[in-house]
Design an enzyme around this catalytic site. Structure first.
Site, PDB file in Angstrom:
ATOM      1  N   TYR A   3       0.873  -1.195   0.000  1.00 27.64           N
ATOM      2  CA  TYR A   3       0.000   0.000   0.000  1.00 27.64           C
ATOM      3  C   TYR A   3       0.895   1.225   0.000  1.00 27.64           C
ATOM      4  O   TYR A   3       2.090   1.145   0.294  1.00 27.64           O
ATOM      5  CB  TYR A   3      -0.972   0.006   1.179  1.00 27.64           C
ATOM      6  CG  TYR A   3      -0.353   0.353   2.519  1.00 27.64           C
ATOM      7  CD1 TYR A   3       0.082  -0.647   3.370  1.00 27.64           C
ATOM      8  CD2 TYR A   3      -0.223   1.686   2.925  1.00 27.64           C
ATOM      9  CE1 TYR A   3       0.648  -0.337   4.595  1.00 27.64           C
ATOM     10  CE2 TYR A   3       0.342   2.009   4.149  1.00 27.64           C
ATOM     11  CZ  TYR A   3       0.775   1.002   4.985  1.00 27.64           C
ATOM     12  OH  TYR A   3       1.330   1.305   6.181  1.00 27.64           O
ATOM     13  N   CYS A   4       0.292   2.383  -0.374  1.00 28.60           N
ATOM     14  CA  CYS A   4       1.103   3.585  -0.475  1.00 28.60           C
ATOM     15  C   CYS A   4       0.311   4.785   0.024  1.00 28.60           C
ATOM     16  O   CYS A   4      -0.205   4.755   1.129  1.00 28.60           O
ATOM     17  CB  CYS A   4       1.605   3.769  -1.897  1.00 28.60           C
ATOM     18  SG  CYS A   4       0.299   3.675  -3.138  1.00 28.60           S
ATOM     19  N   ARG A   5       0.207   5.819  -0.798  1.00 25.38           N
ATOM     20  CA  ARG A   5      -0.463   7.030  -0.318  1.00 25.38           C
ATOM     21  C   ARG A   5      -1.952   7.018  -0.624  1.00 25.38           C
ATOM     22  O   ARG A   5      -2.625   8.012  -0.383  1.00 25.38           O
ATOM     23  CB  ARG A   5       0.200   8.271  -0.912  1.00 25.38           C
ATOM     24  CG  ARG A   5       1.646   8.410  -0.483  1.00 25.38           C
ATOM     25  CD  ARG A   5       2.313   9.639  -1.076  1.00 25.38           C
ATOM     26  NE  ARG A   5       3.720   9.650  -0.738  1.00 25.38           N
ATOM     27  CZ  ARG A   5       4.712   9.757  -1.639  1.00 25.38           C
ATOM     28  NH1 ARG A   5       4.419   9.868  -2.927  1.00 25.38           N
ATOM     29  NH2 ARG A   5       5.958   9.753  -1.247  1.00 25.38           N
ATOM     30  N   GLY A   6      -2.425   5.939  -1.178  1.00 20.80           N
ATOM     31  CA  GLY A   6      -3.856   5.842  -1.409  1.00 20.80           C
ATOM     32  C   GLY A   6      -4.233   5.666  -2.855  1.00 20.80           C
ATOM     33  O   GLY A   6      -3.408   5.349  -3.713  1.00 20.80           O
ATOM     34  N   ALA A  15       2.468   1.771  -4.967  1.00 14.48           N
ATOM     35  CA  ALA A  15       2.115   0.365  -4.744  1.00 14.48           C
ATOM     36  C   ALA A  15       2.003  -0.380  -6.064  1.00 14.48           C
ATOM     37  O   ALA A  15       2.411  -1.549  -6.164  1.00 14.48           O
ATOM     38  CB  ALA A  15       0.806   0.274  -3.955  1.00 14.48           C
TER      39      ALA A  15
END
Lengths: 215, 215
Positions: free
Chosen positions: B174-177, B183
DNA sequence: CCATTATTCAATAAATCAATTGAATAATTG
DNA sequence: CAATTATTCAATTGATTTATTGAATAATGG
């Protein structure tokens, strides 16, 4: 790959919705029609703009799908496309109250000018039997939804209907919310006639939102 | 009396906040610095704008008190003024996803282009022991806050750190959304190396917001 | 079918906003 | 103290936005 054009599209699209609600007149329209569907003339009268101007703003909102229209006879009635639109408006309103001392001051000064102390909250009223809650908006807005146990007494009819009101109870008026003047005027009239009166600033819509949010 | 000038002041003030967030570049800045404080150069690089342009947008946000600054040595670091700002941004994002088929389509097509099915949700992962959750953002963002049980493996270090990763587990990045590409790139790299990999679109921030909202 | 009413469209001018460029400031390093 | 670096300021240009005005459209009632 998720490239710059992807991000451009995404943020562009979101900013279009933001731009649509970023005009003071359109915010006022949203705040107003949230209470129930209104035709262009209603909206123009309420906000003090020309009909052409109101119509233009409504088209802007419609283009971004924030409002829906329904034709009834000659008139076109506008209402919010969904509850989420109202939720976004209250979010923006509350964020501004948090960030802007200027807005807090404006609201505060208006309270002083109206000779109220801080308006009561619903919690302070719950369970009290010596209180009568008055919804002073037009009847059709009351019909669309109201705070439980409230009585509909539109401001326009308040004077004639004074005999109906209990003289021994505290009369608490509410209207369209924090920026609406109807409850203020009702309280003024009631106090002038010797009633114990006050207001709450929560609206029927805020009440509904607050009770559905946790779900 | 609460007059037109009162309403004008109120809606004007709120619209100023709305205008400040109604620009696609500024939305991207908000979405970015929500993950942790960043200096002007970081922001300019991330968003692909000139430093002067980025600075100008940051000034606009600062004027409306949406961001706060902290000077560290030569650099000025920007971050969101409060969690409520991020909440307002997600509200606007989610409203747009609801109202705009165009945005939904853009996101959907990006998923297709990345050869993912629908990303998983956190609920689908909870309780599974065959899953390893990877936070592929830069380390400082992980430090600031992350999803419980996640491991920090910044995308830039992923290749060298492959030996650390369990070969027998499903690797979920996952990352910043929703609009961040880190990601995606991590999953692509992992799958190319024969790992079982996937992504979730929720960010550490959304997770945090979701877990504090009901309170 | 004509007149009326409600609404929208179109054209304009003033105001505001965004991106670019180059200069100015201000702190740090040698 | 000069040179460097990070950041902000200022001015310009082109593009959007807003309010106003008057005309166009479209449905209804006589």
């Amino acid at each position: 790959m998720r490239s710059r054009t992807f991000k451009d599209q995404v943020y562009d699209e979101i900013s279009r919705i933001a731009r649509a609600i970023s005009n003071p007149r359109r915010l006022e329209i949203i705040d107003f029609i949230a209470n129930g569907e209104k035709c262009v003339e209603d909206i123009a009268r309420q906000t003090g703009m020309s009909i052409a101007n109101a119509s233009q703003h409504l088209q802007t909102l419609k283009k971004e799908r924030l409002v829906r229209t329904e034709k009834k006879g000659v008139q076109v009635y506008y209402s919010l496309a969904s509850r989420e639109v109202y939720r976004a408006w209250t979010g923006l309103r509350d964020l501004t109250l948090l960030l802007s001392p200027g807005l807090r001051e404006t609201v505060e000064q208006s309270r002083i000018a109206n000779d109220f102390g801080h308006p009561l909250t619903l919690e302070q009223l719950s369970g009290r039997t010596d209180v009568c809650l008055l919804d002073v908006r037009p009847e059709d807005e009351f019909q669309k939804g109201h705070i439980p146990d409230a009585v509909s007494v539109p401001l326009a009819e308040l004077e004639q209907r004074l005999p109906e009101l209990p003289k021994d109870k505290l009369l608490i008026a509410y209207c369209r919310g924090m920026f609406c003047t109807l409850a203020d005027e009702a309280v003024k009239l009631l106090q002038a006639r010797g009633y114990q009166a006050g207001k709450i600033e929560i609206s029927a819509l805020d009440y509904e939102l607050a009770s559905t949010q946790p779900a």
